[in-house]
Design a protein around this motif. Structure first.
Motif, PDB file in Angstrom:
ATOM      1  N   ARG A 141       0.846  -1.198   0.000  1.00  0.00           N
ATOM      2  CA  ARG A 141       0.000   0.000   0.000  1.00  0.00           C
ATOM      3  C   ARG A 141       0.881   1.247   0.000  1.00  0.00           C
ATOM      4  NH1 ARG A 141      -5.423  -1.532  -0.687  1.00  0.00           N
ATOM      5  NH2 ARG A 141      -5.597  -3.614   0.172  1.00  0.00           N
ATOM      6  N   GLU A 142       0.344   2.313  -0.582  1.00  0.00           N
ATOM      7  CA  GLU A 142       0.997   3.624  -0.635  1.00  0.00           C
ATOM      8  C   GLU A 142       2.399   3.562  -1.237  1.00  0.00           C
ATOM      9  OE1 GLU A 142       0.646   5.054   3.386  1.00  0.00           O
ATOM     10  OE2 GLU A 142      -1.298   5.942   2.937  1.00  0.00           O
ATOM     11  N   VAL A 143       2.566   2.713  -2.242  1.00  0.00           N
ATOM     12  CA  VAL A 143       3.825   2.597  -2.980  1.00  0.00           C
ATOM     13  C   VAL A 143       3.517   2.827  -4.456  1.00  0.00           C
ATOM     14  CG1 VAL A 143       5.641   0.991  -3.703  1.00  0.00           C
ATOM     15  CG2 VAL A 143       4.857   0.986  -1.340  1.00  0.00           C
ATOM     16  N   ALA A 144       4.353   3.605  -5.119  1.00  0.00           N
ATOM     17  CA  ALA A 144       4.132   3.899  -6.540  1.00  0.00           C
ATOM     18  C   ALA A 144       4.625   2.732  -7.388  1.00  0.00           C
ATOM     19  CB  ALA A 144       4.857   5.176  -6.927  1.00  0.00           C
ATOM     20  N   TYR A 145       3.756   2.244  -8.264  1.00  0.00           N
ATOM     21  CA  TYR A 145       4.100   1.195  -9.219  1.00  0.00           C
ATOM     22  C   TYR A 145       4.092   1.789 -10.623  1.00  0.00           C
ATOM     23  CZ  TYR A 145       3.512  -2.247  -5.531  1.00  0.00           C
ATOM     24  OH  TYR A 145       3.655  -2.978  -4.378  1.00  0.00           O
ATOM     25  N   GLN A 146       5.079   1.420 -11.413  1.00  0.00           N
ATOM     26  CA  GLN A 146       5.202   1.875 -12.796  1.00  0.00           C
ATOM     27  C   GLN A 146       4.958   0.691 -13.709  1.00  0.00           C
ATOM     28  OE1 GLN A 146       5.683   5.143 -13.140  1.00  0.00           O
ATOM     29  NE2 GLN A 146       5.860   5.250 -10.912  1.00  0.00           N
ATOM     30  N   GLY A 147       4.126   0.881 -14.725  1.00  0.00           N
ATOM     31  CA  GLY A 147       3.818  -0.211 -15.639  1.00  0.00           C
ATOM     32  C   GLY A 147       3.982   0.194 -17.088  1.00  0.00           C
ATOM     33  N   GLN A 148       4.091  -0.810 -17.943  1.00  0.00           N
ATOM     34  CA  GLN A 148       4.145  -0.620 -19.390  1.00  0.00           C
ATOM     35  C   GLN A 148       3.308  -1.705 -20.048  1.00  0.00           C
ATOM     36  OE1 GLN A 148       8.458  -0.740 -20.114  1.00  0.00           O
ATOM     37  NE2 GLN A 148       8.239   1.361 -20.850  1.00  0.00           N
ATOM     38  N   LEU A 149       2.631  -1.326 -21.133  1.00  0.00           N
ATOM     39  CA  LEU A 149       1.775  -2.246 -21.877  1.00  0.00           C
ATOM     40  C   LEU A 149       1.995  -2.029 -23.367  1.00  0.00           C
ATOM     41  CD1 LEU A 149      -0.739  -4.245 -21.965  1.00  0.00           C
ATOM     42  CD2 LEU A 149      -2.125  -2.184 -22.113  1.00  0.00           C
ATOM     43  N   ARG A 150       1.996  -3.121 -24.120  1.00  0.00           N
ATOM     44  CA  ARG A 150       2.041  -3.036 -25.584  1.00  0.00           C
ATOM     45  C   ARG A 150       1.245  -4.190 -26.173  1.00  0.00           C
ATOM     46  NH1 ARG A 150       7.871  -5.332 -27.761  1.00  0.00           N
ATOM     47  NH2 ARG A 150       7.621  -7.396 -26.846  1.00  0.00           N
ATOM     48  N   MET A 151       0.826  -4.022 -27.427  1.00  0.00           N
ATOM     49  CA  MET A 151       0.131  -5.073 -28.182  1.00  0.00           C
ATOM     50  C   MET A 151       0.913  -5.284 -29.468  1.00  0.00           C
ATOM     51  SD  MET A 151      -2.598  -7.127 -28.617  1.00  0.00           S
ATOM     52  CE  MET A 151      -3.966  -6.536 -27.642  1.00  0.00           C
ATOM     53  N   ARG A 152       1.040  -6.552 -29.884  1.00  0.00           N
ATOM     54  CA  ARG A 152       1.796  -6.845 -31.100  1.00  0.00           C
ATOM     55  C   ARG A 152       1.195  -8.036 -31.829  1.00  0.00           C
ATOM     56  NH1 ARG A 152       5.397 -11.091 -29.440  1.00  0.00           N
ATOM     57  NH2 ARG A 152       5.298 -11.275 -27.186  1.00  0.00           N
ATOM     58  N   LEU A 153       1.374  -8.036 -33.138  1.00  0.00           N
ATOM     59  CA  LEU A 153       1.065  -9.216 -33.939  1.00  0.00           C
ATOM     60  C   LEU A 153       2.187 -10.200 -33.683  1.00  0.00           C
ATOM     61  CD1 LEU A 153      -0.613 -10.629 -36.187  1.00  0.00           C
ATOM     62  CD2 LEU A 153       0.915  -9.541 -37.819  1.00  0.00           C
ATOM     63  N   ASP A 154       1.857 -11.354 -33.132  1.00  0.00           N
ATOM     64  CA  ASP A 154       2.860 -12.329 -32.709  1.00  0.00           C
ATOM     65  C   ASP A 154       3.076 -13.350 -33.818  1.00  0.00           C
ATOM     66  OD1 ASP A 154       4.579 -13.955 -31.337  1.00  0.00           O
ATOM     67  OD2 ASP A 154       3.309 -14.131 -29.556  1.00  0.00           O
ATOM     68  N   THR A 155       4.112 -13.132 -34.617  1.00  0.00           N
ATOM     69  CA  THR A 155       4.383 -14.018 -35.754  1.00  0.00           C
ATOM     70  C   THR A 155       5.091 -15.302 -35.335  1.00  0.00           C
ATOM     71  OG1 THR A 155       6.442 -12.826 -36.198  1.00  0.00           O
ATOM     72  CG2 THR A 155       4.465 -12.118 -37.394  1.00  0.00           C
ATOM     73  N   SER A 156       5.495 -15.420 -34.081  1.00  0.00           N
ATOM     74  CA  SER A 156       6.181 -16.640 -33.640  1.00  0.00           C
ATOM     75  C   SER A 156       5.243 -17.848 -33.618  1.00  0.00           C
ATOM     76  CB  SER A 156       6.792 -16.437 -32.251  1.00  0.00           C
ATOM     77  OG  SER A 156       5.782 -16.269 -31.280  1.00  0.00           O
TER      78      SER A 156
END
Length: 192
Positions: A141-156
């Protein structure tokens, strides 16, 4: 006079309906990220603008399954060491047309749903809802969290011949840039 006409025509093609201005308007991007707490779980809702080009649309309509993967990373900053990774996961959707049954399907994990069109299938990919990421007990609680999100066409996930084609063609490189977000869990209220 003729040079002005040619310059004007060139500018119209670059910025007009067939040119670069149109390409920039359709660049894939994350438009909304909303982390929420529901029943003791950290969930994520997100909206993504991602459009299929003609080559991908044609491949999907011919029955080739397209895979879209959303990647998410959430870190907690630490002043004395590297950031602590709290969440590092992904979710993959498969969009496929079955020519025999003439039906579109969207599959995620073990869930597979029929949909009426490619646009409806892409709507399910574009609008991420109730993605459970972690238990609240794992977060402070009361801690800053940093996030990142991306979407991609997954050719694998494609078969080898299509993977080679995807490596050699820019039409198969569809990906949003990483979108940053942050959040903080509030201190629980005292019930008294």
């Amino acid at each position: 006079m003729m040079s002005r006409l040619l310059c004007g025509l060139l500018l119209w093609f670059l910025v007009g309906p067939f040119g670069l201005g149109q390409a920039y308007a359709q660049d894939p991007r994350v438009t909304r990220i909303e982390p929420t707490i529901v029943e003791g779980k950290l969930e994520l809702d997100a909206d993504i603008e991602i459009q299929l080009n003609e080559q991908l649309r044609d491949a999907a309509e011919r029955g080739l399954a397209l895979y879209f993967t959303a990647d998410i990373v959430i870190n907690r900053e630490r002043w004395w060491w590297f950031d602590e990774s709290v969440v590092n996961t992904s979710r993959t959707w498969r969009v496929q047309y079955n020519a025999l049954t003439r039906q579109w399907r969207v599959a995620m994990d073990s869930l597979s749903l029929p949909v009426s069109s490619l646009d409806e299938a892409m709507g399910m990919v574009r609008h991420i809802r109730h993605w459970v990421l972690a238990d609240v007990d794992q977060l402070d609680r009361e801690v800053a969290y940093q996030g990142q999100l991306r979407m991609r066409l997954d050719t694998s996930h494609l078969t080898r011949p299509f993977q080679v084609n995807a490596l050699n063609s820019s039409s198969w490189s569809l990906e949003t840039p990483w979108a940053d977000f942050s959040f903080e869990l509030a201190k629980p209220r005292d019930p008294s």
